[in-house]
Design an enzyme around this catalytic site. Structure first.
Site, PDB file in Angstrom:
ATOM      1  N   GLN A 157       0.857  -1.195   0.000  1.00 59.00           N
ATOM      2  CA  GLN A 157       0.000   0.000   0.000  1.00 59.00           C
ATOM      3  C   GLN A 157       0.888   1.237   0.000  1.00 59.00           C
ATOM      4  O   GLN A 157       2.108   1.134   0.038  1.00 59.00           O
ATOM      5  CB  GLN A 157      -0.900  -0.023   1.240  1.00 59.00           C
ATOM      6  CG  GLN A 157      -0.152  -0.224   2.546  1.00 59.00           C
ATOM      7  CD  GLN A 157      -0.999  -0.850   3.661  1.00 59.00           C
ATOM      8  OE1 GLN A 157      -2.193  -1.059   3.523  1.00 59.00           O
ATOM      9  NE2 GLN A 157      -0.348  -1.141   4.779  1.00 59.00           N
ATOM     10  N   ASP A 172      -8.820  -4.534  12.664  1.00 55.82           N
ATOM     11  CA  ASP A 172      -8.498  -3.109  12.713  1.00 55.82           C
ATOM     12  C   ASP A 172      -7.731  -2.764  11.447  1.00 55.82           C
ATOM     13  O   ASP A 172      -6.506  -2.694  11.439  1.00 55.82           O
ATOM     14  CB  ASP A 172      -7.644  -2.853  13.972  1.00 55.82           C
ATOM     15  CG  ASP A 172      -7.279  -1.378  14.145  1.00 55.82           C
ATOM     16  OD1 ASP A 172      -7.773  -0.538  13.380  1.00 55.82           O
ATOM     17  OD2 ASP A 172      -6.494  -1.089  15.065  1.00 55.82           O
TER      18      ASP A 172
END
Lengths: 291, 291
Positions: B35, B159
């Site tokens: 990412q 999360d």
């Protein structure tokens, strides 16, 4: 980074900016006698009313604000017959008040008739409130209007702009709340626009103290989600002249059927109770003003 | 209108933009194996972590998110000894989990070690979680990690980033929740990042349905205020394998003294109960997935 820039409308506050994509400017910033007013059509939030460079409401996300502002005080009062709104020019709060069968008279005191005019033209889903036969609108300054009344209203709602807008600062001060108290019946309830606790705690403490000086019970309704307000949360201060009032417990409970009949999209009995639950930082900040 | 522009960092979503004033860029957008990651110091929200062009957390407003994500499932479980977090690279959720005396082992499965590195350097108040002796960090893909376990964990927390980020899409799908269910003990509880109901209702319905297919009880924790997330509200889906579990009622109540001892700024027992109260539009949208 503020105003109409690069296809967006931007508002800023304390290092944070919120922007909505603009489809069409409907009313270019107009300076009225009291403030500046603009209206634009946004790409995804419907039409948007801006006063003094602060987004007041959008068609898409106005319902949490207007429903909670009206129904929190009304469902905290056993017989709310006569209601006063100071401000509320867009009509959204009137729309909600008019849904209550117990409410007989709605008085609105709005300073700026231009806000009513543009709302009727560009925010018809809010301004539908103006068609209520219960409504009397007074085009006047709230401070002088309210001064004429003694124990007249069951509910007084203050639906105005932010405390740092020139026109509205005085509606956050002690002199105003003294008058509000005088004009309210002995078992009356008030509801006032407050602010976001996380981004403006010091102001929230001062404002809660101001109301607490006049009213024996004050509570911060924390839980009102409004995406286009910076901070993502606005709150209301709800207060009562009755020292035994438990504002967290609505005096009338709504079934899902009732909620549907009243065309409510946000307010229900569970939301009423829950919105007063304070996260610990808010609880600690306001503890000394809670009785 | 996205990224670093004119002294601000901007994020956009569906016609809305949120911006934070930038004091200093600390990590220019870096493409890791998985990412893009940037970190900047904002003017008023402290240091800010951005992954795949979405603000993940700020030092100023991270506490509602991390406290609620950890304590909602933990206070819904009678004996949460062994906890797994998928993601959570900034360390904030670990910090909160480590506060519970009942928790004996915290396993974290984080894909991208660069997120941990920058968090340790630039988000020390969150990354303090990494100093917990209860913690074991596994640098691995959550999907393969979790596949190895059968009825191993009391609590599993997801999360991660948004569902539309390439790396995390699969963590919102049925295959993942089948594995989660298998890895969870029979009385286990899960908690997953959900989304803002007002701005993304269709996704929220699909995601709730996905979890409901595997778990007999699922609830949307609506009430989590996070100014820097677009919509001003994020939510969590909390679910249990125990069909009689009432997630709205914490199994352990906290006094103000307990809250202080645990250094909690958002979570308290009232907030736990209240956050599950749904505004009517959310209640109607999710009704069919509630048992």
């Amino acid at each position: 980074m503020e105003g109409f820039i690069d296809g967006h409308y931007f508002e800023k506050w304390d290092g944070m900016v919120i922007g909505l994509q603009v489809k069409e400017i409907l009313v270019e910033e107009k300076e009225t006698e009291y403030q500046t007013v603009s209206v634009f059509e946004s790409k995804t939030f419907g039409n948007v009313l801006v006063i003094d460079e602060v987004i007041q409401c959008t068609e898409r996300d106005e319902f949490p604000y207007h429903e909670m502002m009206a129904h929190l005080p009304l469902f905290s009062h056993p017989n709310p017959e006569k209601v006063l709104i100071i401000g509320g020019g867009d009509g959204g709060t009137i729309r909600e008040l008019a849904k209550h069968s117990l409410v007989k008279e709605i008085h609105q005191c709005e300073l700026d008739k231009f806000v009513i005019q543009v709302s009727k033209k560009y925010l018809p889903k809010l301004a539908v409130g103006y068609s209520s036969p219960k409504l009397v609108t007074h085009l006047e300054d709230g401070m002088t209007f309210i001064d004429r009344y003694v124990e007249e209203f069951d509910i007084i709602i203050t639906d105005c702009s932010d405390y740092d807008s020139e026109t509205c600062t005085k509606l956050y001060e002690e002199a105003y709340y003294k008058k509000i108290k005088k004009a309210l019946k002995p078992d009356g309830v008030i509801c006032s626009l407050a602010d976001c606790m996380l981004t403006d705690a010091e102001f929230m403490k001062r404002f809660t103290q101001t109301i607490r000086k006049q009213f024996p019970v004050v509570r911060y309704a924390f839980g009102v989600y409004t995406p286009v307000y910076i901070g993502g949360q606005c709150g209301f201060l709800v207060a009562s002249k009755d020292k035994n009032k438990v504002l967290e417990d609505p005096v009338r409970q709504l079934t899902d059927e009732d909620v549907k009949d009243m065309n409510l999209r946000y307010y229900n009995t569970a939301t009423h109770k829950a919105c007063f639950a304070l996260p610990q930082y808010a609880k600690e900040a306001l503890r000394e003003y809670y009785n």
